[in-house]
Scaffold this motif. Structure first.
Motif, PDB file in Angstrom:
ATOM      1  N   VAL A 154      30.392  35.027  36.384  1.00 31.05           N
ATOM      2  CA  VAL A 154      30.622  34.838  37.821  1.00 31.05           C
ATOM      3  C   VAL A 154      32.106  34.637  38.099  1.00 31.05           C
ATOM      4  CG1 VAL A 154      30.237  33.268  39.754  1.00 31.05           C
ATOM      5  CG2 VAL A 154      28.315  33.990  38.341  1.00 31.05           C
ATOM      6  N   ALA A 155      32.775  33.841  37.252  1.00 30.56           N
ATOM      7  CA  ALA A 155      34.206  33.614  37.437  1.00 30.56           C
ATOM      8  C   ALA A 155      34.990  34.909  37.251  1.00 30.56           C
ATOM      9  CB  ALA A 155      34.695  32.553  36.455  1.00 30.56           C
ATOM     10  N   THR A 156      34.591  35.721  36.281  1.00 31.61           N
ATOM     11  CA  THR A 156      35.280  36.991  36.046  1.00 31.61           C
ATOM     12  C   THR A 156      35.114  37.931  37.226  1.00 31.61           C
ATOM     13  OG1 THR A 156      34.915  36.763  33.663  1.00 31.61           O
ATOM     14  CG2 THR A 156      35.452  38.962  34.492  1.00 31.61           C
ATOM     15  N   ILE A 157      33.866  38.055  37.705  1.00 30.22           N
ATOM     16  CA  ILE A 157      33.618  38.929  38.861  1.00 30.22           C
ATOM     17  C   ILE A 157      34.377  38.433  40.085  1.00 30.22           C
ATOM     18  CG2 ILE A 157      31.829  39.714  40.458  1.00 30.22           C
ATOM     19  CD1 ILE A 157      29.875  39.722  38.101  1.00 30.22           C
ATOM     20  N   LEU A 161      37.276  40.432  42.133  1.00 35.47           N
ATOM     21  CA  LEU A 161      37.091  40.729  43.557  1.00 35.47           C
ATOM     22  C   LEU A 161      38.249  40.170  44.381  1.00 35.47           C
ATOM     23  CD1 LEU A 161      33.238  40.133  44.001  1.00 35.47           C
ATOM     24  CD2 LEU A 161      34.464  42.318  43.935  1.00 35.47           C
ATOM     25  N   ASP A 162      38.693  38.946  44.031  1.00 33.11           N
ATOM     26  CA  ASP A 162      39.852  38.382  44.731  1.00 33.11           C
ATOM     27  C   ASP A 162      41.097  39.239  44.507  1.00 33.11           C
ATOM     28  OD1 ASP A 162      38.366  36.328  45.737  1.00 33.11           O
ATOM     29  OD2 ASP A 162      38.922  34.883  44.174  1.00 33.11           O
ATOM     30  N   ALA A 163      41.277  39.706  43.261  1.00 33.00           N
ATOM     31  CA  ALA A 163      42.442  40.547  42.959  1.00 33.00           C
ATOM     32  C   ALA A 163      42.377  41.866  43.724  1.00 33.00           C
ATOM     33  CB  ALA A 163      42.508  40.802  41.449  1.00 33.00           C
ATOM     34  N   LEU A 164      41.183  42.444  43.833  1.00 32.51           N
ATOM     35  CA  LEU A 164      41.029  43.681  44.606  1.00 32.51           C
ATOM     36  C   LEU A 164      41.306  43.437  46.083  1.00 32.51           C
ATOM     37  CD1 LEU A 164      37.787  45.142  42.959  1.00 32.51           C
ATOM     38  CD2 LEU A 164      40.090  46.106  42.807  1.00 32.51           C
ATOM     39  N   ASP A 165      40.840  42.291  46.576  1.00 34.38           N
ATOM     40  CA  ASP A 165      41.037  41.974  47.989  1.00 34.38           C
ATOM     41  C   ASP A 165      42.508  41.725  48.307  1.00 34.38           C
ATOM     42  OD1 ASP A 165      39.913  41.369  50.623  1.00 34.38           O
ATOM     43  OD2 ASP A 165      40.540  39.301  50.207  1.00 34.38           O
ATOM     44  N   ASP A 166      43.237  41.136  47.331  1.00 38.83           N
ATOM     45  CA  ASP A 166      44.658  40.850  47.540  1.00 38.83           C
ATOM     46  C   ASP A 166      45.549  42.043  47.212  1.00 38.83           C
ATOM     47  OD1 ASP A 166      43.940  38.313  48.291  1.00 38.83           O
ATOM     48  OD2 ASP A 166      44.283  37.431  46.306  1.00 38.83           O
ATOM     49  N   GLY A 167      44.947  43.091  46.680  1.00 39.36           N
ATOM     50  CA  GLY A 167      45.730  44.272  46.327  1.00 39.36           C
ATOM     51  C   GLY A 167      46.419  44.167  44.984  1.00 39.36           C
ATOM     52  N   VAL A 168      46.147  43.091  44.230  1.00 35.87           N
ATOM     53  CA  VAL A 168      46.744  42.948  42.904  1.00 35.87           C
ATOM     54  C   VAL A 168      46.129  43.946  41.937  1.00 35.87           C
ATOM     55  CG1 VAL A 168      47.150  41.354  40.989  1.00 35.87           C
ATOM     56  CG2 VAL A 168      47.236  40.524  43.351  1.00 35.87           C
TER      57      VAL A 168
END
Length: 373
Positions: A154-157, A161-168
């Motif tokens: 769950v932490a990995t997903i 997802l946060d990185a994708l949302d932030d554009g990282v």
């Protein structure tokens, strides 16, 4: 001695006491009363026979009254002592039972020593408390392990997802592969938990048909051969000629052998060997999965089939198992009316899992030669 026997002995002692008191009173009181009446007979009117009869009645009455009084007192005293011991034992048992129901599993009932029935009751309550304590510890460990197993994927997903949302991060094939792997891990954990719960509760239906052990072993070996080749571990199969068929669910028994063989390759280093065998053993067919891998120390052997039990927490999680595979194996084998056990000489000395299933004596036996992989 059982409690009923103790009561009989107590009643016998009461009767003996009454008889003894009657005899003593008869010896002490009877002659004096009789003599007094006979002396009075010489000074009072009336026949000697009438005075003798009166003396006999008076002596007998005094003797009987004293004996009955002694018996009543003795009975009351014995009953009081017995009831006090029984009541004390029951109060102690009730207190311990109440403490166990409140979650204190370390309390124990002391054997009262008033009968084997009460000692057996105390032993049963102590065994229940010990079992409940062990189950409670397992439940706590189960919840902690489930939380740990869920936390990592769950932490990995969530991080991706946060990185994708932030554009990282960008949604590349590598990112997709990581997300799919973690989702598969969650799905596998949920499936394993569901499988072991259904198997242990008896809710998993079994399609029992005559099954050839050679067929089970060959299908298992073929399905896992690519993984063994990648791991550099040799998988050898052998079915002894004359091995009878078993009555089993082909898919579920395939799952049992698959879990055991998969577990063996995870704990066997490259260059090692895993042997998957079947042979007749009395009234059962004995399947064995023996490896030359990590081995298990003696203190861990009784617990390896418990859910989420890990011989080496860091090592086992690194091997990628859910920690439920062996619990599924045990539940499915028991559902088939069989037994499963584990043997290991010690750490780094290999492990052997043994599954015994009832043979089908009227079924055909397998005769071709064995072969290795």
């Amino acid at each position: 001695m059982r409690f009923g026997g103790r009561l009989v002995v107590s009643m016998a002692l009461v009767m003996l006491c009454g008889v003894l008191v009657a005899w003593l009173v008869a010896q002490a009181v009877g002659p004096g009363v009789f003599r007094d009446h006979m002396e009075r007979a010489s000074h009072e009117p009336g026949s000697v026979a009438a005075h003798a009869l009166e003396a006999f009645v008076s002596a007998s009455t005094a003797t009987l009254a004293a004996a009955l009084g002694a018996a009543v007192v003795t009975s009351l005293l014995a009953g009081f002592l017995v009831s006090r011991r029984v009541a004390s034992s029951l109060r102690n048992t009730a207190t311990v039972a109440a403490q166990v129901s409140a979650g204190r599993f370390d309390v124990r009932v002391m054997p009262p020593g008033i009968g084997s029935e009460f000692d057996e009751l105390a032993g049963a309550i102590n065994a229940m408390a010990q079992r409940l304590g062990r189950n409670d510890a397992m439940r706590r460990r189960l919840m902690a392990d489930i939380a740990h197993e869920l936390r990592t994927p769950v932490a990995t997903i969530s991080a991706y997802l946060d990185a994708l949302d932030d554009g990282v991060e960008v949604l590349s094939p590598a990112t997709t592969e990581v997300l799919q792997a973690q989702a598969s891990r969650l799905t596998r954990l949920a499936d394993d938990l569901g499988a072991v719960m259904r198997a242990e509760s008896g809710a998993m239906p079994l399609d029992l048909v005559p099954v050839d052990p050679h067929e089970l072993i060959e299908l298992c070996a073929e399905s896992l051969r690519p993984r063994y080749e990648r791991s550099g571990v040799a998988l050898v199969t052998e079915v002894r000629p004359g091995t009878p068929r078993i009555l089993a669910d082909r898919d579920r028994m395939g799952q049992v052998l698959g879990n055991l063989v998969d577990n063996a390759v995870r704990h066997t280093p490259a260059g090692g060997t895993v042997r998957l065998t079947a042979e007749p053993h009395g009234a059962v067919v004995r399947f064995a999965v023996a490896d030359t891998g990590d081995g298990i120390e003696a203190e861990h052997l009784p617990y390896v089939f418990e859910r989420f039990y890990r011989v080496d927490v860091a090592r086992d999680r690194g091997h990628g198992g859910s920690g439920i595979g062996l619990a599924i194996v045990r539940a499915l084998v028991l559902a088939h009316g069989g037994t499963v056990s584990v043997l290991s000489p010690g750490k780094s000395m290999g492990t052997t899992f043994v599954v015994d299933l009832p043979a089908r004596p009227d079924g055909p036996r397998w005769h071709p030669f064995s072969r290795g992989h």
